[in-house]
Each structure stands twice: as structure tokens, then as C-alpha cells.
Scaffold this motif. Structure first.
Motif, PDB file in Angstrom:
ATOM      1  N   LEU A  75     -37.423   0.833  23.482  1.00  0.00           N
ATOM      2  CA  LEU A  75     -37.506  -0.618  23.408  1.00  0.00           C
ATOM      3  C   LEU A  75     -38.270  -1.157  24.631  1.00  0.00           C
ATOM      4  N   ASN A  76     -37.876  -0.651  25.792  1.00  0.00           N
ATOM      5  CA  ASN A  76     -38.489  -1.115  27.041  1.00  0.00           C
ATOM      6  C   ASN A  76     -39.987  -0.838  27.053  1.00  0.00           C
ATOM      7  N   LEU A  77     -40.355   0.418  26.679  1.00  0.00           N
ATOM      8  CA  LEU A  77     -41.771   0.796  26.767  1.00  0.00           C
ATOM      9  C   LEU A  77     -42.607  -0.026  25.791  1.00  0.00           C
ATOM     10  N   LYS A 122     -49.364   3.359  23.153  1.00  0.00           N
ATOM     11  CA  LYS A 122     -50.702   3.135  23.711  1.00  0.00           C
ATOM     12  C   LYS A 122     -51.097   1.710  23.385  1.00  0.00           C
ATOM     13  N   ASP A 123     -51.533   0.991  24.430  1.00  0.00           N
ATOM     14  CA  ASP A 123     -51.960  -0.388  24.151  1.00  0.00           C
ATOM     15  C   ASP A 123     -53.362  -0.624  24.667  1.00  0.00           C
ATOM     16  N   SER A 124     -53.921  -1.796  24.286  1.00  0.00           N
ATOM     17  CA  SER A 124     -55.274  -2.145  24.734  1.00  0.00           C
ATOM     18  C   SER A 124     -55.169  -3.248  25.791  1.00  0.00           C
ATOM     19  N   GLY A 125     -54.050  -3.212  26.552  1.00  0.00           N
ATOM     20  CA  GLY A 125     -53.728  -4.311  27.461  1.00  0.00           C
ATOM     21  C   GLY A 125     -54.409  -4.267  28.826  1.00  0.00           C
ATOM     22  N   ILE A 126     -53.693  -4.813  29.816  1.00  0.00           N
ATOM     23  CA  ILE A 126     -54.313  -5.050  31.132  1.00  0.00           C
ATOM     24  C   ILE A 126     -54.544  -3.760  31.948  1.00  0.00           C
ATOM     25  N   GLY A 127     -53.943  -2.701  31.493  1.00  0.00           N
ATOM     26  CA  GLY A 127     -54.186  -1.413  32.192  1.00  0.00           C
ATOM     27  C   GLY A 127     -53.435  -1.327  33.537  1.00  0.00           C
ATOM     28  N   ILE A 128     -53.605  -0.190  34.198  1.00  0.00           N
ATOM     29  CA  ILE A 128     -52.879   0.045  35.469  1.00  0.00           C
ATOM     30  C   ILE A 128     -53.884   0.567  36.512  1.00  0.00           C
ATOM     31  N   LYS A 129     -53.737   0.018  37.715  1.00  0.00           N
ATOM     32  CA  LYS A 129     -54.563   0.574  38.815  1.00  0.00           C
ATOM     33  C   LYS A 129     -54.097   2.000  39.070  1.00  0.00           C
ATOM     34  N   PHE A 133     -37.499  -1.776  41.301  1.00  0.00           N
ATOM     35  CA  PHE A 133     -38.079  -3.088  41.661  1.00  0.00           C
ATOM     36  C   PHE A 133     -39.581  -3.062  41.907  1.00  0.00           C
ATOM     37  N   VAL A 134     -40.258  -1.996  41.461  1.00  0.00           N
ATOM     38  CA  VAL A 134     -41.717  -1.947  41.698  1.00  0.00           C
ATOM     39  C   VAL A 134     -42.428  -2.503  40.477  1.00  0.00           C
ATOM     40  N   ARG A 135     -43.366  -3.408  40.788  1.00  0.00           N
ATOM     41  CA  ARG A 135     -44.187  -3.981  39.721  1.00  0.00           C
ATOM     42  C   ARG A 135     -45.633  -3.751  40.082  1.00  0.00           C
ATOM     43  N   GLY A 136     -46.505  -3.763  39.119  1.00  0.00           N
ATOM     44  CA  GLY A 136     -47.937  -3.572  39.379  1.00  0.00           C
ATOM     45  C   GLY A 136     -48.442  -4.660  40.315  1.00  0.00           C
ATOM     46  N   GLY A 194     -50.170  -7.652  41.817  1.00  0.00           N
ATOM     47  CA  GLY A 194     -50.711  -8.904  41.267  1.00  0.00           C
ATOM     48  C   GLY A 194     -50.097  -9.314  39.935  1.00  0.00           C
ATOM     49  N   ILE A 195     -49.136  -8.499  39.463  1.00  0.00           N
ATOM     50  CA  ILE A 195     -48.585  -8.775  38.121  1.00  0.00           C
ATOM     51  C   ILE A 195     -47.658  -9.977  38.141  1.00  0.00           C
ATOM     52  N   ALA A 196     -47.051 -10.198  39.352  1.00  0.00           N
ATOM     53  CA  ALA A 196     -46.071 -11.279  39.442  1.00  0.00           C
ATOM     54  C   ALA A 196     -46.684 -12.636  39.122  1.00  0.00           C
ATOM     55  N   SER A 225     -38.675  -7.804  36.203  1.00  0.00           N
ATOM     56  CA  SER A 225     -37.724  -7.399  37.251  1.00  0.00           C
ATOM     57  C   SER A 225     -38.157  -6.125  37.985  1.00  0.00           C
ATOM     58  N   GLY A 226     -39.030  -5.368  37.337  1.00  0.00           N
ATOM     59  CA  GLY A 226     -39.441  -4.089  37.979  1.00  0.00           C
ATOM     60  C   GLY A 226     -38.361  -3.037  37.888  1.00  0.00           C
ATOM     61  N   LEU A 227     -37.425  -3.235  36.880  1.00  0.00           N
ATOM     62  CA  LEU A 227     -36.320  -2.264  36.783  1.00  0.00           C
ATOM     63  C   LEU A 227     -36.426  -1.402  35.538  1.00  0.00           C
ATOM     64  N   GLY A 228     -37.176  -1.897  34.516  1.00  0.00           N
ATOM     65  CA  GLY A 228     -37.225  -1.215  33.210  1.00  0.00           C
ATOM     66  C   GLY A 228     -37.689   0.224  33.328  1.00  0.00           C
ATOM     67  N   LEU A 229     -38.792   0.459  33.983  1.00  0.00           N
ATOM     68  CA  LEU A 229     -39.335   1.819  34.072  1.00  0.00           C
ATOM     69  C   LEU A 229     -38.426   2.719  34.930  1.00  0.00           C
ATOM     70  N   PHE A 230     -37.756   2.107  35.944  1.00  0.00           N
ATOM     71  CA  PHE A 230     -36.827   2.868  36.793  1.00  0.00           C
ATOM     72  C   PHE A 230     -35.678   3.419  35.953  1.00  0.00           C
ATOM     73  N   GLY A 234     -56.457  -0.837  29.139  1.00  0.00           N
ATOM     74  CA  GLY A 234     -55.297  -0.394  28.366  1.00  0.00           C
ATOM     75  C   GLY A 234     -54.548   0.707  29.049  1.00  0.00           C
ATOM     76  N   SER A 235     -53.347   1.007  28.536  1.00  0.00           N
ATOM     77  CA  SER A 235     -52.575   2.083  29.156  1.00  0.00           C
ATOM     78  C   SER A 235     -51.698   2.778  28.125  1.00  0.00           C
ATOM     79  N   SER A 236     -51.306   4.002  28.502  1.00  0.00           N
ATOM     80  CA  SER A 236     -50.393   4.733  27.620  1.00  0.00           C
ATOM     81  C   SER A 236     -49.178   5.104  28.439  1.00  0.00           C
ATOM     82  N   PHE A 237     -47.982   4.901  27.882  1.00  0.00           N
ATOM     83  CA  PHE A 237     -46.743   5.356  28.524  1.00  0.00           C
ATOM     84  C   PHE A 237     -46.159   6.431  27.655  1.00  0.00           C
ATOM     85  N   LYS A 238     -45.870   7.553  28.281  1.00  0.00           N
ATOM     86  CA  LYS A 238     -45.408   8.695  27.480  1.00  0.00           C
ATOM     87  C   LYS A 238     -44.145   9.272  28.092  1.00  0.00           C
TER      88      LYS A 238
END
Ligand code: ADP
Length: 923
Positions: free
Chosen positions: A818-820, A850-857, A868-871, A873-875, A882-887, A910-914
Motif C-alpha cells: 500500500l505504502n509503495l 514503477k512510475d513515470s514520476g519525479i524520480g530520485i536523486k 524521517f528521511v525524505r528526498g 526538496g520534497i518537503a 512523514s518520511g516514515l513509510g519506507l523505514f 521516474g522510479s522503481s521501488f522493489k
């Protein structure tokens, strides 16, 4: 001309020429003048006799007495002046003698002494006048007087003069006895036939005197004289006997043949039986007089050769040489002066120290005239011959000779022989005068000349032997020194090693410095040490340790308070001590005064007292260096004078200080690390406490928030559904929005709660077999509307073949999926596309969104899974994250033994989370 005439004429010529020789030799010497006058008088007396006998001249007979009359004063004057002039002006005796001589001379011209001469076939018979007896008395008186004079002189004289006087004495005796006998006494008895014998004897006397005057060295005529004395006396005796025989036969037998025969036979018997024993007696007497110190040169040579050949000890050699020469040659003194080089580099020849004590003058400088003379002369030099040379020499030579003579006299020596070895003058043999006062004989000189070279080689041999001996002794000493040094070095190294081992075991600075201070006394054997260091401020100088022995404790006790309290400041030159110098210059220093080291801060009187108690003679201050800086110094108290502290000892002290320098640095570093550690531990503990507090706060807050939020959500849902009455459509819209917000709030609160549970270790899993594809499909479906609202295309690529089940907690996996997918929707702008897929590998199942979104540095990617880590400039774009979902997702996947990660080609791409879950472990 008969035989007598010939003898007289020859005697005259010889005596006359002797007179000429003497006067020609040294015209201005008084003794020579008197002598030649005497000699002339003798020769003219003889000439007068010649005329008397040959030409029967009465005048000649008178002249003979005239010349005879003046002989005593002339000989007397000569004797006074020979060999030394002893005449003083006040002497009236000589003048009286001349007066008497003159009176008798004049008298002899008249008929008072000789009345007349009777000439016959037998010869001349003298008829004496009345004054003959006073004349004889005068004559005998003066000759006796002259004997006494010469005898006295002889007694006092020494050396060559003694010899000269001896010859003069005997010469005069022979002459006087024979002349008085033949020309005075016998003629008185009427016997004049022997008149010519006196003149003949005169030649013996005059010859010997001449020789002794003109030549100083008379050695070789000694024999001639001796024999002459014997035969002269024998002749006189025989003559006397003959005269008495004739006289007696005349008396008793008359002038008969029988009488003549009797007397001739008796004389012949006496001569045959008496002459030989008498000659032997005379020989013995004269030998005793002339050869009294008969020396056995062979024996001396044999004795000394042995010593010179076999004696290797130079001192013994020289001592033996001296003793033998002194004893055998009967010398007053003898010495061998060896060449020595002075401290200032000048060479001199000096006797053995034991001799120098008694006679410090037995030293000759190499530059002295005597040494120069010996070098040139190369042979034996005798004081007497020097004196003769001085008389004969030119002014220029004279100086050198005179200076050499003075050197002889200064040393009290009479003979010197230069000893050469390989062309170098290595020693001088010096001999003092003979005890008898005699001069050196030719045999003596020969002996010295023969011995000289042997002495030279013996000295050299002894020198070489001495050198070899000294060399080997020196070598031995050197070896011993080196061995001792090595042993000492070894001991000190071992001591240092054990010391280092012990101090490096210890990590406490104070313990280490105390150990070193004690080791200075226990291990190195000094009185003790004070270890002084700079404080951390870099200027305060403070003792950190003092050797602790009963004695040092007593000394420290004098202070009255702990020694650490006494400090000085390096930046205060007014109150500086020697330790400051060492700290500033970093060099070893020494002082004989403890006060110089300890005052200030310790009062001088106290420091002096301590030094007395401890018996310290030297303080050695050794710098302790580390990393090019002097951080302190070891002040070591030594009970020895500074001069007796060896380089080796100082090296050991410095090594110990260096070791301490290294240890001190290590200890400082160690202390620093310990300190940091302690601080870190404290900080960590503090952080942990804070974290704990925060987690508790979050947990409490979340619980407290979730309950009212659930209530609110329920009522909002009921309101929107119109359970409390139908609402206007715009109100329904608001209600729905509020419902969405409260959902988000609840999810957020759940996330907080999950995080606190994870951190508290209370996040538990209920694992069951799960079909991931079905689970994912359901979640995607639930979000389809949300995606559509945002105008996103969300699709699930269902696998063609059903996936194997995995053992997992389905609720937790639902949260992850759900989070991803929710993130993909959130971070993909409208019109984008999101694709969800699951696939199975041989060992694992892989999920991918996989999305066609803003991507990740790329720099952000690994960090995103932290709390609590967020990309970056994302804020600004999505402030509500919250920066907690991926944690939480990572915690869950990790707990299932899987992996989770993000991939992106970069910003806007874009980015892919696996994530993967393992298949094998049916957990
Ligand atoms: P939140 O989404 O609440 O900020 P998450 O832990 O879910 O917290 O995500 C952490 C961060 O990861 C996000 O803030 C975002 O920057 C980044 N991120 C997550 N998913 C994506 C995605 N699909 N595309 C781009 N960035 C994403």
C-alpha cells in the motif's frame, strides 16, 4: 874532544833548544818565561862546563858557578807559577831568592867560591874558596824549599795539573840530586870526573817539564819517566858506591893495586848481588806511585759487555753501567744522559730521575754548546783537552769551546762521550773526575771509545724492548677498557630494557614517573631523581615524582608540604632555575649545587640542607623530549664529582629520558582517547535516553490520538452517509474531504505507532502462507480510485502463472505494498503512469512498482529507507509526508528475510521501488 865533551855539548844543545821551544810556544806566559830563563841558565851552565873541560878555561869554571847560582831563584819562580800562577804581590820570598842568586852569582866571579881550577891529565880539580859551604847551603835550601812547595801544590792539585806537578817534582829531584851530587858534593871530595853526568840528568828533568808545559797530555811519557827515575837513582847509587869504595881503599890501602882490586871486587859484588833487588824495590815504589790505580780494562770490558748484551731493562742497564764505570775507573761521578723530549717539544739529555734528585744539574739542553761540540767532534771530549783547545783556538771557536767547558763544570764532569745510534745522538755518557785526581789515561779513553757504540746499541735495544712492552701493556689496558665499557653498556642496556618493559606495562602517568624515579636509585644506583614536567598550560614547571627511599623521604620531609606544590613558571625569568635552562634548550646540564637546580621554588638553605643529607656531589639534568619538544627533565642526584661521571653514564641517563618521552606521549594519547570515549559514551547514553523519551512520547501521543480520531472518522462517515439527516451536496463534499483527511491522520498515527513499536522491539509478526499476487492485486484495486482521481493510469500486471506462496504476515505486507503504490501515486504528476508487477525467481518473489514520476536523486536513494528521511526538496512539493513509510517497509521486509530498494535514472525520470521475499524458508 873526549866523551865528556860530547855529552856536554849534546846536553847544551838539547837544553838550549828546549828553552827556545818553550819560549816560542807562549811568549807572554810568565811560567814559560821563567822556565825558559831557567832552561837557558842550565844550558849555559852546561856550555861553561864544556869550555872548562875542553879548553881548561878558568873563566868558564867561574861562569859555571855563576849560572848555577841563578838556577834556584829561576826554578823557584817557575815553580811558583806552574802550573798555576800563585804569586801574590806581597810575597817577598821570591825577591829575596833573586837577591841571593845575584849575590852568589857575582861572588862566583871572584875567587870566593872557587879559588882556582887545577888542570891535570886526569881532568880538572876544583879548589873551593871560603864561600863554598854557604853556597851549598843556599843551593840545598832552595831545592828543598822548592820540593816542599811542589809537594804542597801536588797535594792540592787534581787532574792534569797533578800530573804535571808530579813530573816536575820528579824531574827536579833527579836533576837536583844528580847535579848536587856530581857537581857539588863529589867535587868537594875531589871527584870531578862525573861532572858531565849532572848536565845529562838535567835533560831528563827539562825534557819532562818541557813536555808537561807544551803538551797537556803526558800520558805516554809516564813510562819513560818511571824508567828514568829508576835508572837515574840506580846510577846515582852505583856512583856513590864506587866513590866510597875508592875513598875507602885510598884510606885503608893507599893508592895500591891491591887496594884498587879489593875495592873493585867489593863494588862488583855489591852490584852483582845488590843491584837487582834494589832495582826491584825501586820498580815497586815507582809503580806504586805512577800506576797506583792500575786498571784491568779487559775485566771491565768483559763485565760491561755482558750487561750491554743481555740487559733489556733500560734503567738497570744504565745503573749497572754507572756503577761499574764508577767503581772500576774510580770516578767521583758517572752518568748516562738520555735524550728526552720535554712537554714543550724541546729535546734535552738528562740523567735518571734518581740521580737528578741528588744532582739536578745533570741535564744538558740539546741546543747547548756542549751537545753541538759533541755532535761535531763525535769522539770522547775531555775537559782538560777542551781547556787546551781554548788556549789554541781562534776567537770564534773559543766561544763554543768556552760554553762547552762551562757546561762540563756546571755538571761537575770531566769527560763526555756522545752515543750515536743510526746517526742520531741518543745519549751522552758523562764521567766525573777521578777520585785520585788523576787525568784520564789513554787506556781509559780507549775503553770509552770501545764501549760507546755498544752502549748505543744496548740503549736502543732496551728502548725497543720498552716500546714493545709498553705497547702490549697499552693494548691490554685498551682491551680491558673496551671490555669494561661494553660490560657497562650491556648492564645499562639490560637495566633500561627491564625498566622500559615495566613502565610500558603501566598506563597511568603518575605510576610510570614514580617507577622511573625509583629505578634511578634501585636499578641505576644513583642517590635518586626528581622528575619535573611542564603542566598542560605549557608554563608551569612542577615536580611529578621524587625517588622514594628512606633517605630521600627524609630529605623531602624537610619541605613540610607535598613536593608537587612547589612550582615555578617558565615565563618568569626572575624566578628561574637550572631546570628552566634544560627545558628551554633541551640539553643535558650539570651542577655541583642542588640549590642551583631547586631554588626557586625551594629556599636555598633547604636545598643546601637536602644536598648535605643526601651527600650529592653532582646534579645531572636530562631533558625529556617528545615530538621535538622538551616536556620535562629528570634531575638525577649523583654522589660523584662531575669529572667522574662517564659519557656512558650520561648516555644511559639520556636513553632513559628518551624512553620516558615516548612513554609520556603514548600515555597522553591514551588519556585523550579515554577521555573522548567517556564523552561519547555519555552522549550516547543521553541520546538513548532522549530517543526512549521520544518513542514513549510518540507511542503515548499516538494512542491518545488514534482513539478520538477513530470516533471522529465514524461520526464523519455517518454524517456523510446521511445517518443523521440528509445533507446538502456541498456539505456532503466537505464531509468526504474531512473523512479523507482523518484517514490520512489515522494512517500517520499508525505509522508513528509502528515506528515506536519497531524501536521498542514490540513489532510482532503473524506469519502465514500468503499469495502475494492476490494480495497485491487487492491493494492496487483499492487505490485505483485514488489514482484515477489524480488522472493517473495505474495498472497491475498480473503474472500469467500463479505465484508460489510465501510465508509472511499478510497485514504487514499489505502495509508495505500500500505504502509503495501510494508513494508512486503521490510522487507522480497527473497524466502519469504506474505499473505494478510481481514475478517469481527460483528463490524469491519480486515485487515492483514503477512510475513515470519525479524520480530520485542518486545521492538520495540509499538514505530514503531511514527514519524521517525524505528526498531533498520534497518537503516544498509535498509538505504532508512523514518520511516514515519506507523505514517501516524496510523493517518489515528485513523481518521477512527479504530486500527492499529503489531504482531511478535520476530526477524527473521516474522510479522503481522493489522488494523481494525468499521462497525457500517456509517461515
Ligand atoms: P513520505 O512519502 O511520507 O514522505 P515515505 O517513507 O513513504 O514518506 O517516502 C520517503 C520519501 O521517498 C518521500 O518523501 C519521497 O521523497 C520518496 N519517494 C517515495 N516514493 C517515491 C516515488 N514513487 N517517486 C519518487 N520519490 C518517492
Amino acid at each position: 874532544m873526549n866523551t865528556i865533551g860530547i855529552i856536554l855539548l849534546i846536553s847544551f844543545l838539547l837544553n838550549f833548544s828546549l828553552a827556545i821551544v818553550v819560549i816560542a810556544r807562549q811568549r807572554n806566559k810568565e811560567a814559560n818565561i821563567w822556565y825558559s830563563m831557567f832552561s837557558f841558565a842550565v844550558s849555559f851552565w852546561i856550555l861553561s862546563l864544556f869550555f872548562l873541560f875542553e879548553y881548561k878555561s878558568n873563566l868558564a869554571g867561574k861562569l859555571a858557578f855563576l849560572f848555577t847560582s841563578i838556577l834556584p831563584p829561576l826554578l823557584y819562580h817557575f815553580s811558583l807559577r806552574f802550573p798555576k800562577n800563585d804569586v801574590s804581590i806581597s810575597n817577598v820570598g821570591p825577591n829575596i831568592s833573586i837577591t841571593l842568586g845575584t849575590i852568589f852569582g857575582i861572588t862566583s866571579l871572584f875567587n870566593l867560591i872557587v879559588e882556582k881550577n887545577l888542570f891535570s891529565e886526569q881532568g880538572v880539580r876544583v879548589v873551593f874558596g871560603p864561600l863554598i859551604y854557604p853556597f851549598i847551603a843556599y843551593f840545598i835550601y832552595y831545592f828543598v824549599y822548592i820540593f816542599v812547595l811542589l809537594w804542597k801544590k801536588y797535594k792540592k792539585a787534581y787532574g792534569i795539573q797533578k800530573q804535571q806537578l808530579r813530573y816536575l817534582f820528579w824531574g827536579v829531584i833527579i836533576f837536583a840530586v844528580s847535579a848536587v851530587m856530581t857537581n857539588l858534593i863529589l867535587p868537594v871530595f875531589g871527584i870531578t870526573q862525573l861532572n858531565s853526568l849532572g848536565p845529562a840528568f838535567s835533560f831528563i828533568m827539562l825534557g819532562s817539564i818541557t813536555y808537561s808545559i807544551s803538551k797537556h797530555r803526558l800520558l805516554d811519557i809516564r813510562f819513560v819517566i818511571t824508567r828514568s827515575v829508576i835508572y837515574g837513582l840506580l846510577l846515582s847509587l852505583v856512583t856513590l858506591l864506587l866513590v866510597f869504595a875508592v875513598f875507602l881503599s885510598g884510606q885503608y890501602f893507599g893508592n895500591t893495586y891491591a887496594g884498587k882490586i879489593v875495592s873493585a871486587i867489593s863494588v862488583a859484588i855489591i852490584i852483582v848481588f845488590g843491584l837487582d833487588p834494589f832495582k826491584l824495590l825501586l820498580s815497586n815504589i815507582t809503580d806504586k806511585i805512577f800506576f797506583k790505580a792500575k786498571i784491568n780494562y779487559q775485566a771491565i770490558l768483559r763485565k760491561l759487555s755482558e750487561t750491554l748484551n743481555y740487559e733489556l731493562d733500560q734503567n738497570k742497564l744504565i745503573r749497572e753501567l754507572r756503577t761499574t764505570l764508577r767503581q772500576e775507573l774510580k770516578l767521583r761521578q758517572a752518568a748516562t744522559l738520555l735524550r728526552k723530549t720535554n712537554a714543550n717539544g724541546t729535546d734535552r739529555f738528562e740523567a735518571m730521575p734518581e740521580l737528578l734528585v741528588d744532582n739536578p744539574s745533570m741535564v744538558v739542553r740539546n741546543s747547548s754548546a756542549l751537545v753541538k761540540y759533541l755532535r761535531d767532534h763525535k769522539h770522547v771530549a775531555i775537559l782538560e783537552s777542551l781547556e787546551r783547545k781554548i788556549e789554541d783556538s781562534t776567537d770564534e771557536q773559543n766561544k763554543l769551546l768556552l760554553a762547552s767547558k762551562l757546561e762540563f763544570e756546571r755538571m761537575g764532569m770531566a769527560l763526555a762521550y756522545p752515543i750515536f745510534a743510526q746517526g742520531h745522538l741518543i745519549a751522552i755518557l758523562v764521567l766525573g773526575p777521578k777520585l785520585s785526581g788523576d787525568s784520564f789515561s789513554n787506556e781509559d779513553l780507549n775503553l770509552i771509545e770501545v764501549l760507546g757504540p755498544q752502549i748505543g746499541s744496548a740503549i736502543q735495544k732496551a728502548n725497543l724492548f720498552q716500546e714493545v712492552k709498553e705497547f702490549s701493556a697499552g693494548l691490554q689496558v685498551k682491551v680491558e677498557e673496551a671490555t669494561t665499557e661494553l660490560r657497562e653498556r650491556n648492564t645499562s642496556l639490560t637495566t633500561l630494557q627491564t625498566l622500559t618493559k615495566e613502565i610500558t606495562k603501566n598506563l597511568d602517568f603518575n605510576t610510570v614517573v614514580q617507577e622511573i624515579a625509583d629505578a634511578v636509585a634501585n636499578k641505576l644506583g644513583y642517590m635518586g631523581a626528581i622528575l619535573v614536567f611542564l603542566d598542560d598550560d605549557g608554563v608551569t614547571v612542577r615536580a611529578r615524582a621524587v625517588t622514594n627511599t628512606p633517605l630521600t623521604a627524609k630529605a623531602v620531609g624537610v619541605l613540610g608540604e607535598p613536593f608537587q606544590n612547589f612550582t615555578t613558571r617558565l615565563d618568569d625569568p626572575e624566578h628561574a632555575n637550572l631546570a628552566h635552562q634544560v627545558l628551554i634548550h633541551g640539553e643535558i646540564m650539570m651542577s655541583a649545587s642542588m640549590a642551583q637546580v631547586l631554588t626557586p621554588p625551594i629556599p636555598r638553605i633547604v636545598a643546601d640542607g637536602m644536598q648535605k643529607i643526601l651527600g650529592i656531589k653532582t646534579m645531572v639534568l636530562v631533558p625529556i623530549n617528545t615530538e621535538g619538544k622538551t616536556i620535562g627533565c629528570i634531575e638525577i642526584g649523583v654522589q660523584k664529582e662531575p669529572d667522574h661521571i662517564s659519557r656512558q653514564e650520561l648516555d644511559t641517563m639520556q636513553s632513559m629520558a628518551d624512553e620516558l618521552g615516548v612513554v609520556a606521549r603514548n600515555l597522553r594519547l591514551f588519556a585523550q582517547i579515554q577521555n573522548t570515549n567517556r564523552k561519547l559514551e555519555d552522549a550516547n547514553r543521553h541520546l538513548q535516553q532522549l530517543d526512549q523519551a521520544k518513542s514513549e512520547f510518540v507511542s503515548i501521543a499516538s494512542h491518545q490520538l488514534r482513539t478520538p480520531m477513530t470516533g471522529i472518522k465514524g461520526y464523519l462517515s455517518m454524517l456523510a452517509d446521511g445517518d443523521f439527516g440528509k445533507l446538502a451536496p456541498e456539505h456532503v463534499k466537505i464531509m468526504r474531504e474531512l473523512l479523507g483527511e482523518s484517514d490520512r491522520m489515522i494512517r500517520l498515527i499508525n505509522q508513528f505507532l509502528n515506528v515506536s513499536k519497531i524501536e521498542a522491539g514490540k513489532f510482532t509478526y503473524a506469519k502465514v502462507p500468503v499469495k502475494l499476487d492476490a494480495l497485491v492485486e487487492q491493494q492496487v484495486n483499492e487505490l485505483t480510485k485514488v489514482a484515477a482521481d489524480k488522472k493517473l493510469k495505474l495498472e497491475f500486471k498480473k503474472p500469467r502463472k500463479a505465484l508460489p506462496t510465501v510465508i509472511a504476515d499478510p497485514d504487514k505486507l499489505e502495509d508495505v505494498v500500500l505504502n509503495l503504490v501510494d508513494n508512486a501515486i503521490k510522487y507522480t504528476p497527473s497524466g502519469g503512469k504506474i505499473q505494478v508487477s510481481v514475478s517469481a525467481g527460483p528463490n524469491e518473489i519480486e515485487f515492483c512498482v514503477k512510475d513515470s514520476g519525479i524520480g530520485i536523486k542518486s545521492t538520495d536513494a540509499p538514505e530514503l529507507f531511514n527514519k524521517f528521511v525524505r528526498g531533498s526538496g520534497i518537503a516544498q512539493i509535498h509538505p504532508d509526508g512523514s518520511g516514515l513509510g519506507l523505514f517501516i517497509a524496510k523493517s518489515i521486509i528485513d523481518a521477512h528475510g527479504g530486500r527492499v530498494w529503489a531504482e531511478s535514472d535520476g530526477e524527473g525520470k521516474g522510479s522503481s521501488f522493489k522488494f523481494t521475499l525468499p521462497l525457500n524458508g517456509a517461515k
